[in-house]
Design a protein around this motif. Structure first.
Motif, PDB file in Angstrom:
ATOM      1  N   ASN A 654       0.843  -1.184   0.000  1.00 34.27           N
ATOM      2  CA  ASN A 654       0.000   0.000   0.000  1.00 34.27           C
ATOM      3  C   ASN A 654       0.877   1.232   0.000  1.00 34.27           C
ATOM      4  OD1 ASN A 654      -2.665  -0.820  -0.011  1.00 34.27           O
ATOM      5  ND2 ASN A 654      -2.552  -1.412   2.156  1.00 34.27           N
ATOM      6  N   MET A 655       0.404   2.285  -0.633  1.00 33.75           N
ATOM      7  CA  MET A 655       1.154   3.537  -0.734  1.00 33.75           C
ATOM      8  C   MET A 655       2.365   3.408  -1.636  1.00 33.75           C
ATOM      9  SD  MET A 655      -0.448   5.788   0.848  1.00 33.75           S
ATOM     10  CE  MET A 655       0.685   7.161   1.029  1.00 33.75           C
ATOM     11  N   HIS A 798       8.419   3.581  -5.426  1.00 37.68           N
ATOM     12  CA  HIS A 798       7.467   4.006  -6.460  1.00 37.68           C
ATOM     13  C   HIS A 798       7.922   3.631  -7.867  1.00 37.68           C
ATOM     14  CE1 HIS A 798       6.615   7.075  -3.185  1.00 37.68           C
ATOM     15  NE2 HIS A 798       5.588   6.253  -3.196  1.00 37.68           N
TER      16      HIS A 798
END
Ligand code: ADP
Length: 899
Positions: A654-655, A798
């Motif tokens: 998550n994130m 990311h």
């Protein structure tokens, strides 16, 4: 007296109120608009003004409130914003006329002169300059459904054929501020206003439209279906009703086809936040992140473009060519934008003039805007193709421009595709020379908004008007001289000649200096004594004042006549002026997109024929801006989908950036087909016919319905509609229910998309178990967003890379989020137990490997039922003994169980 007969005024009021129906009624009394009864209660609440009472009706005090007429616009704005509609009942005769008509006690006649509604506005103060203002009507006939949409502030008028299923997507695209439907129709749920059934009658509509456009046949507009006529008829009837007979600006309808734009349903629009965020704000939307336009017309057009990405490659390429030209030539872009920025919004000025709500300033705006457009055309002309372009006569476009059928054959299309956009636009910028010259001669440089005080017609335009003005000016000079003379004559140096609306010109002296003027033979007549000053009249002053006033009112009348004539002259070319306004908007959009692309190094997308989606260095324009604001770097990511690798399964913590990655790719598709550069270093894609975006339920808790139900309904729509040309992003679908249910559903959805829809798809999930699908689905590949634990801390990189995520990092994310260490420690020990259990049993997905292939499973099921059917078919029931019948039943039951 409880049952006293209502006063004549109240009778008049009640009749008007009955006519106004569910609108608030503004009832003109002197300098105020008054509201009574419930209207007063509502308005005083919304406007925060005092609620008072007046007289009696049915034994009750009448609640009332009022707003000054000269400031009505501001109050209207707030009432409309609050969702109300307002009927304006004005005096349609002067008190003097009323007396002449019906004696001294006569009541001034009043009538509703206009219904002010959100969808029928033209006033600058009531509209957002950068947003189109659509009033939308839904019509049905002969089994079809259509939408008619008009923005009367600029005259745009669109007709779109759709069907019951596509209706909500079209309504979402237009985002109409008012939606009209016929009473007792199936569309009541979408409507903000219900209108009588008869207004949506397609036969009556045909006649109505012919009248509006003054044509004998509607053929020139292209193919109009019965449903389209019904919708257009309902819309025009409503416009007629609100404007009380004087129809606002409506250009010939542009007929849209369902397949000309990328299909984007309401849920996808909301989820991708194309033109507004889920909270309804423009800020934070894709549009806001892209919009660098410098004019209202450009901003309105860009919003429409982003909301309706095109499906026609040649048209997209034509838009991109112009963007590229302006991207590559910074100096040209700069100068073009500087000019556009200085131009007034001629589209909206024209809308006000046609609706009869325009004034001198609107004509001034036409003059300046058309003049600027002319100069721009001269500058751009060298950049157009030398031949075979012969500028079309402007009049020739009257209808063709708005009718898709003609626009595509006559002006835009050529044998090899579409004409370069500049070649199409430049001729539309000119052709108003005579009007510009006329307005330049006729108007002062900065004409006032309101005509009532005059002073807008330029000197030298009309010799008679100049004479009247000279007389007025001479009179005013003589009055000034008279003041000096009176001072000497009366010995009062504080004497002044003043002017006001009630007394006109008069002499005013301080009270203590009034005596000499009060004397019977002074030549002054007493008019008024106020605290501190006394006012007088005098014969010479009276005479001069008469002259000035008369000259003034004649001059005003002469100016008004010129205004009317100039307006009519301008309106004769309304279609061509609107086309110029459109062309300016289109140039602004292209220059704005070029500017945006240059700011952040965006790339021109390459459109190809096969269903691929190759993005290098892709970014999310909204998230990137947010990340940069907090001083961090946005990580660009590649995406590569092709016919043999259509489905990416993206896992990771998550994130970690999964949603961002999914959305940025969907947004890139939207931007590319809208004719924009895209936030990537390289982009190559096949046209996307339908775009879908769905987010698992728990992100959308704000909604009313069971969120899981919504998620499933929306997912069902994708499975039913997505084609091999479509692009689908699914974010954590299935998480709105229990783990087992969720995993099972996600599993089945991935299989269905892979096997049946065969569209390009990015699927983000935290169900690790889904990665096993890679073994059985050959066009599915695994990807994950990278993360690393470093000295006990989680670092989210990311970065999207190949392969499944090694672990879920759930606890690390929880720690990042600030869950107390004791809770984390406890969770760790629970996890250890669970993982030990998983190792023993094979885990959540144990047994899934034995699951027959999706398609095979269905076939097996069908085989089963076919065998039962075959057995039943072969039975001759009448020939069976009871014993045999029982046997058959046993056999059938076994067959049904497939054993
Ligand atoms: P997930 O869907 O995996 O939970 P999100 O896509 O919602 O993660 O991203 C969470 C946050 O991470 C975003 O709000 C943003 O601040 C940051 N982020 C996401 N993608 C990137 C990226 N490519 N580069 C930098 N920061 C990013």
């Amino acid at each position: 007296m409880a049952d006293a007969a209502p006063t004549p005024m109240m009778t008049q009021y009640l009749a008007l109120k009955a006519e106004a129906g569910d609108c608030l009624l503004f009832y003109r009394m002197g300098d105020f608009f008054e509201l009574f009864f419930d209207d007063a209660r509502i308005a005083s609440g919304v406007l925060d003004i005092a609620l008072t009472a007046r007289g009696e009706h049915d034994g009750e005090k009448i609640p009332m409130c009022g707003v000054p007429a000269h400031a009505a616009v501001g109050y209207l704005q707030r009432l409309i914003k609050a969702g109300h509609r307002v009927a304006i009942a004005d005096q349609i005769e002067t008190p003097a006329e009323a007396k002449k008509r019906a004696g001294s006690k006569a009541l001034v006649a009043r009538a509703i002169i206009r219904v002010v509604t959100a969808g029928t506005l033209t006033e600058e103060a009531l509209l957002d300059a950068r947003t189109a203002n659509w009033c939308v009507a839904i019509g049905e006939a002969a089994g079809g459904v259509a939408i008619a949409a008009a923005d009367v502030s600029t005259g745009r008028f669109e007709l779109v054929e759709t069907d019951a299923g596509g209706l909500s997507a079209e309504l979402a695209r237009l985002g109409g501020v008012e939606v009209l439907a016929s009473e007792a129709s199936a569309f009541e749920q979408y409507a903000t206003v219900l209108r009588p059934r008869g207004e949506f009658d397609s036969t009556a509509a045909e006649a109505r439209l012919k009248r509006v456009y003054g044509v004998a046949t509607l053929d020139g507009f292209g193919q109009l279906s019965r449903a389209g006529l019904a919708a257009a008829g309902g819309l025009v009837a409503y416009l007629d009703h609100t404007a009380k007979g004087s129809l606002p600006f409506l250009r010939p309808p542009r007929i849209g086809n369902a397949g000309e734009a990328m299909a984007i349903d309401a849920a996808t629009r909301e989820s991708l936040e194309l033109t507004q965020t889920q909270q309804g704000q423009r800020k934070g939307s894709l549009l806001d992140a892209v919009d660098r336009t410098v004019t209202g017309a450009g901003a309105r057009l860009l919003a429409g473009d982003i909301g309706a990405p095109l499906m026609d490659r040649a048209t997209i390429e034509a838009r991109l060519d112009l963007v590229q030209r302006l991207h590559d030539d910074g100096a040209l872009r700069e100068s073009l934008r500087a000019t556009l920025r200085s131009l007034p919004d001629i589209g909206r000025a024209l809308g006000r003039l046609v609706a009869g709500r325009g004034g001198p300033r609107d004509l001034g705006q036409l003059r300046d805007g058309l003049d600027g457009a002319w100069l721009l055309a001269e500058r751009l002309a060298p950049l157009t193709s030398p031949s075979p372009v012969r500028p079309e006569p402007v009049e020739g476009r009257e209808h063709g421009e708005s009718s898709r059928a003609r626009a595509s054959t006559s002006s835009a299309r050529t044998e090899g595709g579409v004409r370069p956009l500049l070649d199409q636009l430049v001729p539309r910028l000119q052709g108003h020379g005579a009007l510009i010259d006329l307005l330049k001669r006729a108007l002062v440089p900065t004409p006032p908004i309101d005509a009532s005080d005059g002073g807008y017609i330029a000197e030298g335009y009309d010799a008679a008007l100049d004479d009247l003005r000279d007389i007025g000016a001479g009179g005013r000079r003589a009055i000034a001289a008279l003041e000096a003379e009176y001072r000497t004559r009366t010995g009062t140096s504080t004497l002044k000649i003043r002017h006001n609306g009630v007394l006109g010109y008069h002499v005013e002296v301080p009270a203590k200096a009034a005596d000499p003027l009060m004397a019977g033979d002074s030549g002054f007549t007493h008019r008024q004594t106020l605290a501190g000053v006394v006012r007088f009249n005098a014969p010479e002053l009276h005479e001069l004042a008469m002259k000035v006033t008369q000259a003034g009112s004649h001059a005003l009348a002469a100016e008004a006549a010129h205004l009317e004539e100039l307006t009519q002259t301008a309106l004769a070319g309304r279609e061509a002026i609107a086309a110029t306004a459109d062309a300016l908007g289109r140039l602004d959009v292209a220059a704005g997109l070029a500017e945006r692309a240059a700011e952040d190094g965006w790339a021109r997308p390459t459109l190809v024929d096969h269903a691929c989606f190759e993005i290098e260095g892709g970014r999310h324009p909204v998230v990137e801006a947010a990340v940069q604001r907090s001083g961090e770097r946005f990580v660009a990511n590649d995406c590569s989908l092709s016919e043999t690798s259509r489905l990416w399964l993206v896992t990771g913590p998550n994130m970690g950036g999964k949603s961002t990655f999914l959305r940025q790719n969907a947004l890139i598709a939207v931007l590319a087909q809208a004719g924009s550069y895209v936030p990537a270093t390289r982009a190559e894609l096949g046209l996307v016919d339908k775009l879908f975006s769905r987010v698992g339920a728990s992100d959308n808790l704000a909604r009313g319905r069971s969120t899981f139900m919504v998620e499933m309904v929306e997912t069902a729509a994708i499975l039913a509609q997505a084609t091999p040309q479509s692009f689908v992003i699914l974010d954590e679908v299935g998480r709105g229910t229990s783990t087992y249910d969720g995993l099972a559903i996600a599993w089945a959805v991935v299989e269905a998309i892979h096997e049946d829809n065969r569209c390009r798809c990015l699927f983000a999930t935290h169900y690790h178990e889904l990665t096993r699908l890679a073994e059985r689905c050959d066009a599915l590949t695994l990807h994950h967003v990278r993360a690393r634990e470093w000295k006990g801390d989680l670092v989210l990189l990311h970065e999207v890379t190949e392969g499944p995520a090694d672990r879920s990092y759930g606890l690390a994310v929880a720690r990042l989020a600030g869950l107390p260490p004791s809770t984390i420690a406890r969770a760790k020990s629970v996890l250890a137990k669970l993982e030990a259990g998983r190792a023993k049993t094979g885990g959540l997905a144990a047994g899934l490997d034995d699951l027959p292939l999706f398609a095979a499973a269905i076939e097996a099921e069908e085989e089963g039922s076919d065998a039962v059917r075959a057995e039943l078919d072969s039975l001759d029931i009448d020939a069976l003994t009871p014993r045999e019948a029982l046997d058959v039943l046993y056999r059938l039951k076994r067959l049904a169980h497939n054993d």
